[in-house]
Design an enzyme around this catalytic site. Structure first.
Site, PDB file in Angstrom:
ATOM      1  N   ARG A 209     -65.089 -33.922 -49.198  1.00  0.00           N
ATOM      2  CA  ARG A 209     -63.997 -34.862 -48.618  1.00  0.00           C
ATOM      3  C   ARG A 209     -63.361 -35.440 -49.742  1.00  0.00           C
ATOM      4  O   ARG A 209     -63.633 -35.184 -51.161  1.00  0.00           O
ATOM      5  CB  ARG A 209     -64.897 -36.198 -48.231  1.00  0.00           C
ATOM      6  CG  ARG A 209     -65.607 -35.954 -47.049  1.00  0.00           C
ATOM      7  CD  ARG A 209     -64.838 -35.985 -45.886  1.00  0.00           C
ATOM      8  NE  ARG A 209     -65.377 -35.890 -44.706  1.00  0.00           N
ATOM      9  CZ  ARG A 209     -65.515 -34.692 -43.805  1.00  0.00           C
ATOM     10  NH1 ARG A 209     -65.098 -33.507 -44.497  1.00  0.00           N
ATOM     11  NH2 ARG A 209     -65.991 -34.584 -42.924  1.00  0.00           N
ATOM     12  N   GLU A 239     -55.232 -37.919 -46.366  1.00  0.00           N
ATOM     13  CA  GLU A 239     -54.812 -36.983 -45.529  1.00  0.00           C
ATOM     14  C   GLU A 239     -54.035 -37.653 -44.457  1.00  0.00           C
ATOM     15  O   GLU A 239     -54.704 -38.509 -43.789  1.00  0.00           O
ATOM     16  CB  GLU A 239     -55.980 -35.838 -45.097  1.00  0.00           C
ATOM     17  CG  GLU A 239     -56.363 -35.096 -46.348  1.00  0.00           C
ATOM     18  CD  GLU A 239     -57.327 -34.313 -46.026  1.00  0.00           C
ATOM     19  OE1 GLU A 239     -57.746 -34.047 -44.693  1.00  0.00           O
ATOM     20  OE2 GLU A 239     -58.045 -33.585 -46.967  1.00  0.00           O
ATOM     21  N   HIS A 256     -57.332 -28.555 -45.941  1.00  0.00           N
ATOM     22  CA  HIS A 256     -58.614 -28.775 -45.353  1.00  0.00           C
ATOM     23  C   HIS A 256     -59.009 -28.034 -44.134  1.00  0.00           C
ATOM     24  O   HIS A 256     -59.161 -28.307 -43.115  1.00  0.00           O
ATOM     25  CB  HIS A 256     -58.496 -30.451 -44.710  1.00  0.00           C
ATOM     26  CG  HIS A 256     -59.696 -31.135 -44.466  1.00  0.00           C
ATOM     27  ND1 HIS A 256     -59.778 -32.361 -44.409  1.00  0.00           N
ATOM     28  CD2 HIS A 256     -61.084 -30.378 -44.335  1.00  0.00           C
ATOM     29  CE1 HIS A 256     -61.098 -32.667 -44.069  1.00  0.00           C
ATOM     30  NE2 HIS A 256     -61.860 -31.463 -43.889  1.00  0.00           N
TER      31      HIS A 256
END
Length: 373
Positions: A209, A239, A256
């Site tokens: 994360r 993000e 990601h």
């Protein structure tokens, strides 16, 4: 039944049409009004499922996230509303492991490391961290494991405190969930103070994360350092509005997508499908293996001369992380972070390639490759 699913969830139509009408939505921008008639809601990590999103819905029976992380789900609210919930733990673990391995091999080439001379600290030893540890050990790479929760619950768990790990590790790879508070908090686990405790050349990999690393503190550390620190970032704070000032200092920067293999994403869909079938007391009619596309490379002959130094080239037949770094650097400004995720090109896991040969080294199946039947 009316099923609402994130448009980026692979094979969701094929799996869930057994239960009713499947409607797709933009996970980043979904609204409460869109979901007011949903009986089943299927999301990914970009959708925050909470009272606000579900304020107009009175019929929802099930919420599923096709992800390992659950910090985007208000589980207390769902429980209070008697709405069943499931995540997909471990669905993309192998995909993330392959991303980390590809990153390590790239860094080893770039900085002329010998991987077997390095000690890799793994922070978070769940589905992904455990699998990564086994893969690294198969490659004769030393690992240190850091997982306070497992250390408390498992007397035999070989735990290294994070402070000690920072001082000892040559490479640190993060695979922990985002926990905002409490004794096991992971938000900004790597911050200005803990960055200062690292070896000057300690490499960093974050595929967990974004907020596990304080991105601004990392930028300050990298921009002021006298010695280059290798860094791989697949996840970022805030993000899709990432800190682009970090890009010149990061060796591998991706959007990601560490877990975005075809198998990893589709496995999450299958896990939610199986949970729904049990909830609705309906038979399981679909199997992932039957729905996956035929891989471009199905079988490969391995000779008796194949050894550990050859693994890197074999893995690159299927995945090379440099492709995804190039995509982000080329398209981030013009297309955006979410476009990169939505338009991610096909990528198969090691298991899609069946290996043939009289003698197959044990480390190949330990890394996830399949043996020909």
């Amino acid at each position: 039944m009316r099923i609402f699913a994130d448009e980026n969830m692979p094979l969701v139509q094929q799996f869930f049409r057994q239960f009713g009408e499947v409607n797709l939505f933009d996970g980043r921008n979904v609204s409460a009004g869109q979901l007011q008639d949903a009986d089943i809601l299927l999301v990914r990590s970009v959708s925050n499922v909470n009272a606000q999103l579900l304020q107009h819905n009175t019929k929802l029976r099930f919420v599923g996230t096709a992800t390992i992380g659950m910090d985007h789900i208000d589980q207390s609210y769902l429980a209070a509303c008697n709405i069943a919930f499931s995540s997909a733990p471990g669905c993309n673990a192998q995909s993330v492991v392959e991303y980390v391995l590809s990153s390590l091999w790239y860094l080893a080439d770039k900085y002329q490391w010998q991987p077997a001379d390095k000690t890799v600290g793994i922070v978070g030893v769940g589905n992904i961290g455990s699998r990564l540890a086994k893969a690294l050990q198969a490659l004769n790479i030393k690992v240190l494991l850091c997982d306070p929760l497992r250390a408390r619950n498992e007397p035999d768990f070989d735990h290294t405190d994070f402070t000690q790990l920072c001082a000892k590790a040559d490479i640190i790879s993060f695979h922990t969930p985002l926990i905002n508070s409490g004794s096991d908090a992971t938000k900004h686990l790597l911050n200005a103070q803990t960055l200062a405790q690292l070896k000057p050349d300690c490499a960093l990999i974050n595929a967990s994360r974004g907020a596990v690393i304080d991105n601004r503190a990392l930028l300050q550390d990298l921009s002021a350092a006298a010695q280059r620190r290798a860094v791989v970032l697949d996840v970022w704070e805030h993000e899709p509005d990432i800190l682009t000032a970090l890009l010149p200092y990061v060796d591998i920067a991706t959007a990601h997508i560490a877990g975005h293999s075809i198998e990893g994403k589709a496995r999450g869909t299958e896990m939610l499908y199986q949970r729904c079938a049990a909830l609705l007391q309906q038979p399981v009619q679909q199997q992932l293996q039957q729905l996956l596309p035929v891989p471009a490379m199905e079988k490969l002959q391995i000779s008796a001369n194949f050894g550990l130094p050859d693994v890197q080239n074999l893995a690159r037949l299927l995945y090379d992380v440099r492709r995804d770094d190039a995509l982000l650097r080329h398209y981030l400004q013009s297309k955006g972070f979410d476009w990169l995720r939505k338009s991610y090109p096909s990528r198969r896991e090691f298991s899609s390639l069946q290996l043939c040969g009289k003698v197959i080294p044990d480390f190949l199946p330990q890394l996830g490759f399949s043996l020909a039947q």
